[in-house]
Design a protein around this motif. Structure first.
Motif, mmCIF file in Angstrom:
data_model
loop_
_atom_site.group_PDB
_atom_site.id
_atom_site.type_symbol
_atom_site.label_atom_id
_atom_site.label_comp_id
_atom_site.label_asym_id
_atom_site.label_seq_id
_atom_site.Cartn_x
_atom_site.Cartn_y
_atom_site.Cartn_z
ATOM 1 N N UNK A 103 0.844 -1.207 0.000
ATOM 2 C CA UNK A 103 0.000 0.000 0.000
ATOM 3 C C UNK A 103 0.877 1.254 0.000
ATOM 4 N N UNK A 104 1.927 1.261 0.797
ATOM 5 C CA UNK A 104 2.853 2.388 0.817
ATOM 6 C C UNK A 104 3.536 2.543 -0.532
ATOM 7 N N UNK A 105 3.949 1.430 -1.119
ATOM 8 C CA UNK A 105 4.603 1.480 -2.429
ATOM 9 C C UNK A 105 3.668 2.061 -3.486
ATOM 10 N N UNK A 106 2.416 1.634 -3.462
ATOM 11 C CA UNK A 106 1.455 2.093 -4.459
ATOM 12 C C UNK A 106 1.231 3.598 -4.364
ATOM 13 N N UNK A 107 1.308 4.136 -3.136
ATOM 14 C CA UNK A 107 1.119 5.569 -2.926
ATOM 15 C C UNK A 107 2.434 6.345 -2.959
ATOM 16 N N UNK A 108 3.536 5.645 -3.256
ATOM 17 C CA UNK A 108 4.870 6.256 -3.332
ATOM 18 C C UNK A 108 5.252 6.903 -1.995
ATOM 19 N N UNK A 109 4.945 6.209 -0.921
ATOM 20 C CA UNK A 109 5.312 6.661 0.423
ATOM 21 C C UNK A 109 6.516 5.854 0.882
ATOM 22 N N UNK A 110 7.656 6.501 0.989
ATOM 23 C CA UNK A 110 8.874 5.805 1.385
ATOM 24 C C UNK A 110 8.895 5.499 2.877
ATOM 25 N N UNK A 111 8.352 6.411 3.668
ATOM 26 C CA UNK A 111 8.436 6.270 5.122
ATOM 27 C C UNK A 111 7.225 6.931 5.755
ATOM 28 N N UNK A 112 6.710 6.333 6.813
ATOM 29 C CA UNK A 112 5.527 6.864 7.488
ATOM 30 C C UNK A 112 5.623 6.594 8.977
ATOM 31 N N UNK A 113 4.827 7.318 9.735
ATOM 32 C CA UNK A 113 4.549 6.969 11.123
ATOM 33 C C UNK A 113 3.404 5.968 11.082
ATOM 34 N N UNK A 114 3.560 4.839 11.758
ATOM 35 C CA UNK A 114 2.535 3.811 11.749
ATOM 36 C C UNK A 114 1.979 3.594 13.142
ATOM 37 N N UNK A 115 0.654 3.471 13.227
ATOM 38 C CA UNK A 115 0.014 3.162 14.492
ATOM 39 C C UNK A 115 -1.088 2.144 14.282
ATOM 40 N N UNK A 116 -1.406 1.384 15.330
ATOM 41 C CA UNK A 116 -2.465 0.410 15.175
ATOM 42 C C UNK A 116 -2.780 -0.311 16.468
ATOM 43 N N UNK A 117 -3.875 -1.077 16.424
ATOM 44 C CA UNK A 117 -4.241 -1.930 17.550
ATOM 45 C C UNK A 117 -4.704 -3.273 17.010
ATOM 46 N N UNK A 118 -4.604 -4.314 17.856
ATOM 47 C CA UNK A 118 -5.016 -5.658 17.489
ATOM 48 C C UNK A 118 -4.246 -6.098 16.233
ATOM 49 N N UNK A 119 -4.923 -6.635 15.203
ATOM 50 C CA UNK A 119 -4.191 -7.031 13.996
ATOM 51 C C UNK A 119 -3.335 -5.878 13.480
ATOM 52 N N UNK A 120 -3.846 -4.663 13.620
ATOM 53 C CA UNK A 120 -3.109 -3.496 13.135
ATOM 54 C C UNK A 120 -1.817 -3.276 13.881
ATOM 55 N N UNK A 121 -1.832 -3.453 15.204
ATOM 56 C CA UNK A 121 -0.601 -3.298 15.985
ATOM 57 C C UNK A 121 0.411 -4.372 15.614
ATOM 58 N N UNK A 122 -0.077 -5.595 15.395
ATOM 59 C CA UNK A 122 0.831 -6.670 14.998
ATOM 60 C C UNK A 122 1.483 -6.345 13.647
ATOM 61 N N UNK A 123 0.699 -5.839 12.708
ATOM 62 C CA UNK A 123 1.264 -5.461 11.412
ATOM 63 C C UNK A 123 2.285 -4.342 11.562
ATOM 64 N N UNK A 124 1.999 -3.384 12.422
ATOM 65 C CA UNK A 124 2.944 -2.288 12.676
ATOM 66 C C UNK A 124 4.252 -2.833 13.238
#
Length: 310
Positions: A103-124
């Motif tokens: 998803x980051x690649x598709x939007x040409x985002x090299x770097x981001x701040x990532x946050x999440x909870x549950x499955x989202x936190x695990x992905x982060x």
């Protein structure tokens, strides 16, 4: 320890605005976006059984602070669909994390701040461990929750096992059938048990529950929980990632972890603080359940801003 004063009452859920779509990896991803495209990217990830509405009151204040906020629907939720009918509806942890890198690649985002909870936190956590260059900072609720399948074979105390009742239900074909038939009632029960002090109303729940009507939702959810117990296989293209994750790699990027009442005795962060080797801070939210960004939007928003400054 802090108590968040921003818990919102029934009927105050903010709209996400227009949902955008983009092809990324094996998916066509639906996502909400807040803020100017020139702002520092922030990517926020929901868990099960939730959706991007968890961040409806986090996105606008972050946008007002100058951030570009992107909140995707994970695979199996809402308008996010697979590009091919032949793609396995796989819910294993590294597949979900890889989706976000794509998803980051598709939007040409090299770097981001990532946050999440549950499955989202695990992905982060996984992205920070395997692709640290893609993370400016992270804010994972419940801290370090990368799954080590070997450890998942060890029993917990009876009381702890009781909290994971649905995992064993999903291990059965009766559970798959029951979840498919009753997913809306089932997930509302999970919301209530995971956040007993959050007095959400039907309208708030129904906004998120619409995401569970995705045709791949049941398959992805069942895959996720069976995979954790080694009752379902992963896919070969993710095996290299899983081998790395099985070592429980440390995370070196700047991190603020958040513990809530949902985490029980682990909410103090002591059991996992050593997994974070970079700039690090832990925060505890008393009186808050599992859906932290929805129940405590001001505290979660501030954590994102503060993580950016670590």
């Amino acid at each position: 320890m802090t108590r968040d004063a921003s818990r919102t009452g029934p009927g105050t859920n903010t709209a996400l605005g227009p949902i955008k779509q983009i092809e990324a990896g094996v998916l066509n991803v639906g996502y909400a976006e807040f803020g100017d495209v020139t702002g520092q990217p922030v990517i926020l990830l929901h868990g099960w059984p939730y959706d991007p509405h968890s961040y409806a009151e986090v996105g606008p204040p972050l946008a007002a602070a100058g951030y570009r906020v992107l909140v995707p629907f994970l695979r199996g939720y809402g308008p996010t669909t697979f590009l091919s009918a032949r793609t396995v509806r796989n819910g294993q942890q590294s597949a979900i994390a890889r989706d976000i890198v794509d998803f980051m690649d598709a939007l040409h985002i090299d770097q981001a701040i990532l946050g999440g909870f549950d499955w989202g936190a695990r992905a982060v956590d996984i992205i920070a461990a395997l692709w640290p260059q893609r993370c400016k900072a992270i804010v994972p609720v419940s801290g370090y929750i990368i799954t080590q399948r070997e450890a998942q074979q060890q029993p917990l105390s009876p009381e702890a096992e009781l909290g994971w009742w649905y995992l064993y239900y999903f291990a059965t074909e009766r559970g798959r059938l029951g979840y498919g038939r009753n997913r809306h009632e089932f997930n509302k029960l999970i919301w209530r048990r995971a956040s007993p002090r959050w007095n959400f109303d039907d309208a708030t729940y129904d906004r998120s529950a619409a995401a569970f009507d995705n045709p791949d939702h049941v398959d992805v959810v069942i895959s996720n929980y069976r995979w954790r117990l080694s009752l379902a296989p992963g896919e070969p293209q993710y095996e290299g990632y899983e081998q790395q994750l099985a070592t429980l790699p440390t995370i070196s990027v700047p991190t603020i972890t958040i513990g809530s009442d949902f985490d029980g005795m682990a909410k103090d962060g002591k059991s996992y603080c050593g997994r974070f080797t970079g700039k690090y801070e832990h925060r505890v939210l008393d009186g808050i359940g599992h859906n932290v960004p929805r129940e405590a939007p001001r505290s979660f928003t501030q954590a994102i801003i503060d993580a950016d400054q670590l």
